[in-house]
Design a protein around this motif. Structure first.
Motif: not given
Length: 98
Positions: A61-83
């Motif tokens: 959530d923190i990373l998504h908020k920081k990306l949105a503030k900087r104008g980077v599209e959140i959909a450009s990140l693809e999350a893998g499986q949590a280990e």
């Protein structure tokens, strides 16, 4: 014949700035005190390191908020499986370009 080509490239400098801001916020937040939670950035991949899955969700959530503030599209990140192992949790993410 003219063509209409779309190219979606992520501004890697802004992505790096968002990761730095996220790490800075993680170091000052009360719920992350004493933990080794951080976001690691290499080439076109990110790795979120935390102690448990709950912290991974908060970091996302923190990373998504920081990306949105900087104008980077959140959909450009693809999350893998949590280990999750013992007191270590990792979440790999890849940056989609093209």
């Amino acid at each position: 014949m003219p063509s209409f080509d779309l190219v979606s490239e992520v501004n890697l400098h802004e992505l790096s700035n968002a990761v730095d801001q996220s790490n800075r916020e993680l170091s000052t937040r009360f719920d992350f005190k004493g933990s080794e939670a951080h976001v690691e950035y290499q080439d076109t991949s990110l790795t979120l390191h935390a102690e448990n899955e709950f912290q991974l969700n908060q970091m996302t959530d923190i990373l998504h908020k920081k990306l949105a503030k900087r104008g980077v599209e959140i959909a450009s990140l693809e999350a893998g499986q949590a280990e999750i192992q013992n007191r270590r949790a990792r979440l790999p993410m890849t940056v989609k370009q093209g």
